[in-house]
Design an enzyme around this catalytic site. Sequence first.
Site, PDB file in Angstrom:
ATOM      1  N   GLU A 278       0.829  -1.218   0.000  1.00  0.00           N
ATOM      2  CA  GLU A 278       0.000   0.000   0.000  1.00  0.00           C
ATOM      3  C   GLU A 278       0.855   1.257   0.000  1.00  0.00           C
ATOM      4  OE1 GLU A 278      -2.136  -0.596   3.681  1.00  0.00           O
ATOM      5  OE2 GLU A 278      -3.667  -1.781   2.693  1.00  0.00           O
ATOM      6  N   PRO A 279       1.618   1.491  -1.059  1.00  0.00           N
ATOM      7  CA  PRO A 279       2.465   2.690  -1.063  1.00  0.00           C
ATOM      8  C   PRO A 279       1.664   3.961  -1.316  1.00  0.00           C
ATOM      9  CG  PRO A 279       2.753   1.449  -3.093  1.00  0.00           C
ATOM     10  CD  PRO A 279       1.728   0.717  -2.289  1.00  0.00           C
ATOM     11  N   GLY A 280       1.961   4.995  -0.562  1.00  0.00           N
ATOM     12  CA  GLY A 280       1.363   6.305  -0.803  1.00  0.00           C
ATOM     13  C   GLY A 280       2.476   7.255  -1.205  1.00  0.00           C
ATOM     14  N   ARG A 281       3.267   7.621  -0.207  1.00  0.00           N
ATOM     15  CA  ARG A 281       4.374   8.556  -0.418  1.00  0.00           C
ATOM     16  C   ARG A 281       5.287   8.145  -1.587  1.00  0.00           C
ATOM     17  NH1 ARG A 281       6.380  11.634   3.636  1.00  0.00           N
ATOM     18  NH2 ARG A 281       5.469  10.241   5.175  1.00  0.00           N
ATOM     19  N   ARG A 318       4.094  19.679   7.344  1.00  0.00           N
ATOM     20  CA  ARG A 318       4.983  18.604   7.784  1.00  0.00           C
ATOM     21  C   ARG A 318       6.246  19.062   8.520  1.00  0.00           C
ATOM     22  NH1 ARG A 318       7.151  15.405   4.533  1.00  0.00           N
ATOM     23  NH2 ARG A 318       7.009  13.620   5.908  1.00  0.00           N
ATOM     24  N   TYR A 322       6.341  17.235  12.104  1.00  0.00           N
ATOM     25  CA  TYR A 322       7.366  16.255  12.459  1.00  0.00           C
ATOM     26  C   TYR A 322       8.714  16.524  11.829  1.00  0.00           C
ATOM     27  CZ  TYR A 322       4.047  13.997   9.179  1.00  0.00           C
ATOM     28  OH  TYR A 322       3.141  13.734   8.195  1.00  0.00           O
ATOM     29  N   CYS A 349       0.695  32.812  11.213  1.00  0.00           N
ATOM     30  CA  CYS A 349       1.014  33.478  12.469  1.00  0.00           C
ATOM     31  C   CYS A 349       1.444  32.473  13.527  1.00  0.00           C
ATOM     32  CB  CYS A 349      -0.196  34.285  12.938  1.00  0.00           C
ATOM     33  SG  CYS A 349      -0.630  35.522  11.722  1.00  0.00           S
ATOM     34  N   GLU A 350       2.548  31.823  13.269  1.00  0.00           N
ATOM     35  CA  GLU A 350       3.134  30.834  14.167  1.00  0.00           C
ATOM     36  C   GLU A 350       4.635  30.923  13.991  1.00  0.00           C
ATOM     37  OE1 GLU A 350       1.562  28.353  16.082  1.00  0.00           O
ATOM     38  OE2 GLU A 350      -0.378  29.192  15.523  1.00  0.00           O
ATOM     39  N   TYR A 379       1.228  14.142   1.365  1.00  0.00           N
ATOM     40  CA  TYR A 379       0.886  14.712   2.673  1.00  0.00           C
ATOM     41  C   TYR A 379       1.086  16.234   2.715  1.00  0.00           C
ATOM     42  CZ  TYR A 379       0.960   9.769   3.693  1.00  0.00           C
ATOM     43  OH  TYR A 379       0.724   8.431   3.639  1.00  0.00           O
TER      44      TYR A 379
HETATM   45  C1  LIG Z   1      -0.690   5.795   5.578  1.00  0.00           C
HETATM   46  C2  LIG Z   1      -0.898   4.376   5.228  1.00  0.00           C
HETATM   47  C3  LIG Z   1      -0.286   3.848   4.087  1.00  0.00           C
HETATM   48  C4  LIG Z   1       0.651   4.631   3.208  1.00  0.00           C
HETATM   49  O1  LIG Z   1       1.783   5.115   3.855  1.00  0.00           O
HETATM   50  P1  LIG Z   1       2.935   5.793   2.988  1.00  0.00           P
HETATM   51  O2  LIG Z   1       3.974   6.149   3.971  1.00  0.00           O
HETATM   52  O3  LIG Z   1       2.356   6.993   2.327  1.00  0.00           O
HETATM   53  O4  LIG Z   1       3.387   4.780   1.991  1.00  0.00           O
HETATM   54  C5  LIG Z   1      -0.571   2.540   3.763  1.00  0.00           C
HETATM   55  N1  LIG Z   1      -1.402   1.778   4.521  1.00  0.00           N
HETATM   56  C6  LIG Z   1      -1.999   2.257   5.624  1.00  0.00           C
HETATM   57  C7  LIG Z   1      -2.895   1.393   6.407  1.00  0.00           C
HETATM   58  C8  LIG Z   1      -1.759   3.565   6.021  1.00  0.00           C
HETATM   59  O5  LIG Z   1      -2.341   4.039   7.133  1.00  0.00           O
END
Ligand SMILES: *Cc1c(COP(=O)(O)O)cnc(C)c1O
Length: 425
Positions: A278-281, A318, A322, A349-350, A379
């Site tokens: 499940e890649p996002g980033r 971000r 973090y 304003c931070e 993100y």
């Molecule tokens: C956030 C998340 C991802 C994706 O994370 P990345 O760091 O963007 O790859 C995949 N699976 C689940 C369940 C998540 O919460």
Amino acid sequence: MKTNLCYDGCDLVGLALKYGTPLYVFSKSMIEGRCSEIREQFIKRYGGSHAYYAGKAFLTLAMCQIVEKEGLGLDVVSGGELHLALKAHFPPERIIFHGNNKTRQEIEIAVDQDVGRIAVDWEGEIDIIDKAAGLKGKRASILLRVTPEVEALTHKYIRTGHRGSKFGIPLERIPYVVKKSLSLQNLNLMGFHFHLGSQIEDYRPYIEAVDVITKVMSDLRDDFGFVTKELDIGGGFGVEGFEKTTSKPISYFVDPVMERIKARCSEFELPMPSVAIEPGRWIVSEAGITLYTIGSIKKIPGSVTYVSVDGGMSDNPRPALYDAKYYAEVANKMGRPKDKVITVVGRCCESGDILIEDLAVPSDVQPGDILAVFNTGAYNYSMASNYNMLPKPAVVFVDKGKDILVVERETYDDLLAKQKFIFNV
Ligand SMILES: *Cc1c(COP(=O)(O)O)cnc(C)c1O
């Protein structure tokens, strides 16, 4: 000599002029390139495997369409993300629904719309899903999210697989939850899921988690005769942020993990499950650049020079959240010596609204210059807020010299759209 920064065939300074700033710019070809790498290096090489793009990194109707066309699945974490996906005509059977506190209503919609998988995050959820499915005369396919008790080396706010995490079912409760899931008529337990966290730069935490989960799979087969059909190892594959380094290929992460899953399954004489990622980033981060116009420049005697941009933590929280690191270039002054060191700050304003510390830029940086911050695809848009009543920036896709507006800039009136007066006006 042309000194403007170009991206996927487009002049970024020209885009800033055309659409205004702040502006999110995404390379469509780079997103497609990442999806195709996943197809070639993971899905085609490992039979039965799947990849879900984690929508929370960056989700718009246009992004959904690209993910669909590229043949990937989609990971959603809320009714809102699910709604967007369905509006984009994303095939529901290719969607997995995550979240540690899905509402009853969200679950009912997911079941009703035949969402492919629901990842169960807590014990009570199995009853809710079973009931929702029963009422609709359906059978819901579920995965159980397990907390594998692995420490991924990443910031504590983006770590999710450690013992004590708010996510997932604690390991010692898994036998009970499996037994219960198997006893319910409207559920189809397919297997397990874990997600260790985000921005993980090493494959080894995944190996540790595989060792934990395959032992669990073996015990469950021995104790209940339950055979795991699917194993979803989550996302979190890190990208390199600073300067021009490119990220690790997907094979760096998936190859050793697949090898370990195979080895452990043969050791325990388990059939090989179909594996999902499940890649996002990893798919979208490097494809995105944020453009800002530089405004105030303030030299503090004996200290830093602050260069302010027309956005900040409102479009990229971000660094403040973090301590994420970013790199930038002055897009209209490329190729000049960088002999000045500045601190890039936002307009919120931070005092914590600092985007980049110690950035080298040409010494003639001045108000009106365009700053391009790299690696903002993940993100940023999805975490943007209207703090200080700042409208959210537009999103433009670039593709081999063409630019396509996919999200319009918010207007001041958009910001007031849901507000009501209390006294007559
Ligand atoms: C956030 C998340 C991802 C994706 O994370 P990345 O760091 O963007 O790859 C995949 N699976 C689940 C369940 C998540 O919460």
